[in-house]
Design a protein around this motif. Sequence first.
Motif, mmCIF file in Angstrom:
data_model
loop_
_atom_site.group_PDB
_atom_site.id
_atom_site.type_symbol
_atom_site.label_atom_id
_atom_site.label_comp_id
_atom_site.label_asym_id
_atom_site.label_seq_id
_atom_site.Cartn_x
_atom_site.Cartn_y
_atom_site.Cartn_z
ATOM 1 N N GLY A 20 35.891 37.076 40.053
ATOM 2 C CA GLY A 20 37.236 37.309 40.797
ATOM 3 C C GLY A 20 37.925 37.201 42.207
ATOM 4 N N PHE A 21 36.945 37.270 42.800
ATOM 5 C CA PHE A 21 36.553 36.495 44.464
ATOM 6 C C PHE A 21 37.187 35.250 44.570
ATOM 7 C CE2 PHE A 21 34.821 35.095 48.145
ATOM 8 C CZ PHE A 21 35.415 35.924 48.766
ATOM 9 N N ILE A 22 35.752 34.493 43.946
ATOM 10 C CA ILE A 22 36.575 33.307 43.849
ATOM 11 C C ILE A 22 37.863 32.635 43.621
ATOM 12 C CG2 ILE A 22 35.723 30.865 42.419
ATOM 13 C CD1 ILE A 22 32.964 31.700 41.870
ATOM 14 N N LYS A 23 38.101 33.415 42.146
ATOM 15 C CA LYS A 23 39.666 33.453 41.580
ATOM 16 C C LYS A 23 40.669 33.948 42.839
ATOM 17 C CE LYS A 23 39.220 34.929 37.279
ATOM 18 N NZ LYS A 23 37.663 35.064 37.495
ATOM 19 N N LEU A 24 40.719 34.772 43.277
ATOM 20 C CA LEU A 24 40.676 35.914 44.638
ATOM 21 C C LEU A 24 41.499 34.687 45.516
ATOM 22 C CD1 LEU A 24 42.593 38.380 45.343
ATOM 23 C CD2 LEU A 24 40.403 39.206 45.829
ATOM 24 N N ASN A 25 39.799 34.118 45.944
ATOM 25 C CA ASN A 25 40.249 32.518 46.900
ATOM 26 C C ASN A 25 41.140 32.337 46.143
ATOM 27 O OD1 ASN A 25 38.940 31.362 49.639
ATOM 28 N ND2 ASN A 25 38.392 29.625 47.308
ATOM 29 N N ASP A 26 41.733 31.377 45.351
ATOM 30 C CA ASP A 26 42.917 30.650 45.081
ATOM 31 C C ASP A 26 43.483 31.114 43.697
ATOM 32 O OD1 ASP A 26 44.066 28.717 44.823
ATOM 33 O OD2 ASP A 26 42.119 26.982 43.766
ATOM 34 N N PRO A 27 44.558 32.189 44.081
ATOM 35 C CA PRO A 27 45.302 32.722 42.743
ATOM 36 C C PRO A 27 46.070 31.509 42.043
ATOM 37 C CG PRO A 27 45.496 33.693 44.729
ATOM 38 C CD PRO A 27 44.811 32.682 45.701
ATOM 39 N N LEU A 28 46.622 31.155 43.466
ATOM 40 C CA LEU A 28 47.591 29.786 43.220
ATOM 41 C C LEU A 28 46.963 28.539 41.564
ATOM 42 C CD1 LEU A 28 50.810 29.216 42.966
ATOM 43 C CD2 LEU A 28 49.630 27.474 45.044
ATOM 44 N N GLY A 29 45.557 28.145 41.993
ATOM 45 C CA GLY A 29 45.228 27.494 41.114
ATOM 46 C C GLY A 29 44.804 27.559 39.693
ATOM 47 N N PHE A 30 44.486 29.698 39.900
ATOM 48 C CA PHE A 30 44.454 29.894 38.502
ATOM 49 C C PHE A 30 45.341 30.531 37.789
ATOM 50 C CE2 PHE A 30 43.436 34.781 36.467
ATOM 51 C CZ PHE A 30 42.490 33.865 35.665
ATOM 52 N N SER A 31 46.893 30.805 38.380
ATOM 53 C CA SER A 31 48.427 30.664 37.958
ATOM 54 C C SER A 31 48.392 28.682 37.262
ATOM 55 C CB SER A 31 49.387 30.777 38.816
ATOM 56 O OG SER A 31 49.141 29.528 39.997
ATOM 57 N N TYR A 32 47.772 28.205 37.472
ATOM 58 C CA TYR A 32 48.165 27.023 36.810
ATOM 59 C C TYR A 32 47.029 26.452 35.573
ATOM 60 C CZ TYR A 32 50.045 25.326 41.376
ATOM 61 O OH TYR A 32 50.300 24.650 42.726
ATOM 62 N N LYS A 33 46.040 26.921 35.781
ATOM 63 C CA LYS A 33 45.184 27.256 34.524
ATOM 64 C C LYS A 33 45.716 28.151 33.371
ATOM 65 C CE LYS A 33 42.237 26.206 34.323
ATOM 66 N NZ LYS A 33 41.545 24.550 33.549
ATOM 67 N N LEU A 34 46.380 29.189 33.865
ATOM 68 C CA LEU A 34 47.548 30.475 33.473
ATOM 69 C C LEU A 34 48.318 29.617 32.729
ATOM 70 C CD1 LEU A 34 46.966 34.050 35.076
ATOM 71 C CD2 LEU A 34 45.511 33.671 33.269
ATOM 72 N N VAL A 60 43.254 39.091 39.188
ATOM 73 C CA VAL A 60 42.011 38.688 39.853
ATOM 74 C C VAL A 60 41.596 39.910 40.851
ATOM 75 C CG1 VAL A 60 42.318 36.142 39.535
ATOM 76 C CG2 VAL A 60 43.250 37.074 41.207
ATOM 77 N N VAL A 61 43.575 40.811 41.210
ATOM 78 C CA VAL A 61 42.680 41.905 41.812
ATOM 79 C C VAL A 61 42.618 42.852 40.769
ATOM 80 C CG1 VAL A 61 43.827 44.001 42.709
ATOM 81 C CG2 VAL A 61 44.421 41.986 43.012
ATOM 82 N N LEU A 62 42.383 43.055 39.671
ATOM 83 C CA LEU A 62 41.642 44.133 39.500
ATOM 84 C C LEU A 62 40.526 43.957 38.718
ATOM 85 C CD1 LEU A 62 42.417 46.362 37.028
ATOM 86 C CD2 LEU A 62 43.071 45.049 34.935
ATOM 87 N N GLU A 63 40.210 42.605 38.440
ATOM 88 C CA GLU A 63 38.720 41.651 38.180
ATOM 89 C C GLU A 63 37.813 41.984 38.814
ATOM 90 O OE1 GLU A 63 36.313 37.640 36.159
ATOM 91 O OE2 GLU A 63 38.813 38.015 37.072
ATOM 92 N N VAL A 64 38.083 42.115 40.570
ATOM 93 C CA VAL A 64 37.646 42.749 41.417
ATOM 94 C C VAL A 64 37.116 44.166 41.838
ATOM 95 C CG1 VAL A 64 36.809 42.396 44.063
ATOM 96 C CG2 VAL A 64 37.815 41.008 43.081
#
Length: 577
Positions: A20-34, A60-64
């Motif tokens: 979660g923290f790795i994705k939280l560090n880059d939520p925009l990147g995870f949104s592109y994947k979504l 990602v917030v929920l994951e952490v």
Amino acid sequence: MKYIVQICRIFVGVLFIISGFIKLNDPLGFSYKLQEYFSTDVLNIPFLEPYALAISVFVVVLEVVLGVFLLIGYKRKFTIWMLLGMIVFFTFLTFYSAYFDKVKDCGCFGDALKLTPWESFTKDVVLLVLILVLFYGQKYIKPIFKTLPNTIIALLSFIVSLWFAYHVLMHLPSIDFRAYKIGNNLSDEMAIPETASRPVIEYTWTYKINGEEKTYVDNGSGPAKYDEVINVETKEIDPGFIPAIQDFTIESNDEDLTTYFLEKEHLVVVAMYNIYNSEKEGLEKLKSFTDDAIKKGYTVIGLSASGDEAKQQLKTDYSLNFDTYLCDEKVVKTIVRSNPGIFILKKGTVVNKAHWNDIEDIELEILENANLSLDFELKKELDEIYALDQGIREIYFAKSKEEKDAIAQRIGIPIKENALDYMSLWGEIDSINMIKVEKIVKDYGYPGKSLVGEPTNKAAWYVIQHSQKIEQYLPLMKEASSKGELPKHLVAMMEDRHLMYNGKPQIYGTQGRTIGMKTDNPIQIIWPIADVGNVNSLRAEAGFLNTVEENAKRLFGDDFVFKNYTIEEVNKLDKTN
């Protein structure tokens, strides 16, 4: 069972926090994947694409938070049910992606750790088993602290996670795991070593021999004997070495300029994956920053996947003094998580990156070639002249009426009812441009690099090149080139054109002609060259990046075979055609 549950609890909790923290560090990147998952090619739920960023932050917030909840034993039933629901969903997603080969990287650990689809699915199956152990052994999960401290820690984990997500969205990821991070050299990241492993491809040949159908598997050579090849199927066994950066390019409409710009000593790049989606507040900050960079001696360009119309509109609306080149949208999104964003290169090495919110924090040194008195008003006038000069020629080569109208609208000339009517404007635009350029030359001398910067220093050259006054201005061009105000290869082109117009052999092989255009058999030639044996050496000295043979193919197509004619042979061809 008690100890097994505790081990699973620690493993699952820590893994969810890390992931979660790795994705939280880059939520925009995870949104592109979504968005990739939501697309019609994968899950076919494109109506969710506009909400990808909000969903990304929530997930990602929920994951952490769930990872923290599990470790401290806060609301165990809620936590375990949520973990179970999430892992069931992600297991389905990764299986679907792997089985149907839809998404090459699940994005589970962002850019920090790349997993293949099947590796992602395996990881989720393991987690599913561990969470099921927690589900059936939840009675062994006890709170670490008393109720109040546990609640405070749980609440703080939520607040800190939400704040961190907001912080990186308003700036840039705190840790950059991408190949474009500060310190990396893009050319090195794109390079394939000579010793690198090559792709291994398996070929399955279906063929006939003596009336019998057979199959043969090899590495591409094919069966030794056959009467007819019916089909060939290929399968990638091993992709071989894959460079960290694969699709980065900087392209104009005419050529690939990647190498040219990566060799620049100081390059400022404005990244806008989609100009129409760029933050207006960010675009408004670009002019003062980029003008300051240009004056301090930096080369400034834009990089976007948007079309020419959007690029020109951007330049006009915000009075920008740099050109925007083409790059794949996914690549631009990867380079900098901001639209617009800034990254600065020194001979291809990333030395700085910034979100548009932080543009003011970038301090640019004054370089040796700085020109703090650059005339942006004159630059703007010449840019408009250049746009008209090239635009009317683009209209000529545009295939459809719609394309011609779009170009006319972009360069600000009246839209014509008949496509042929545009041609009546060609001579008129060239004449008006020449009058303007002559006045500029009279007032300033040749408007070169130190006065209007690059590439605007080429604008007057284009107009004169398209006029009947080359002989009058060629000495001025040569003088400007000798002072570094104008590229040498442009003066070489003009000199060749002047020689051709006067019926003399050219020097550098830049000019071509089509003889007998109105006949059934037109002949395309490179105008005679005075010293064809040394022409490529002369071209290199003048700054050309290709040979005369390569230039001939550029002018007339890949099938064109270069031949050097004499003036007498050309005159004879003219008479017979």
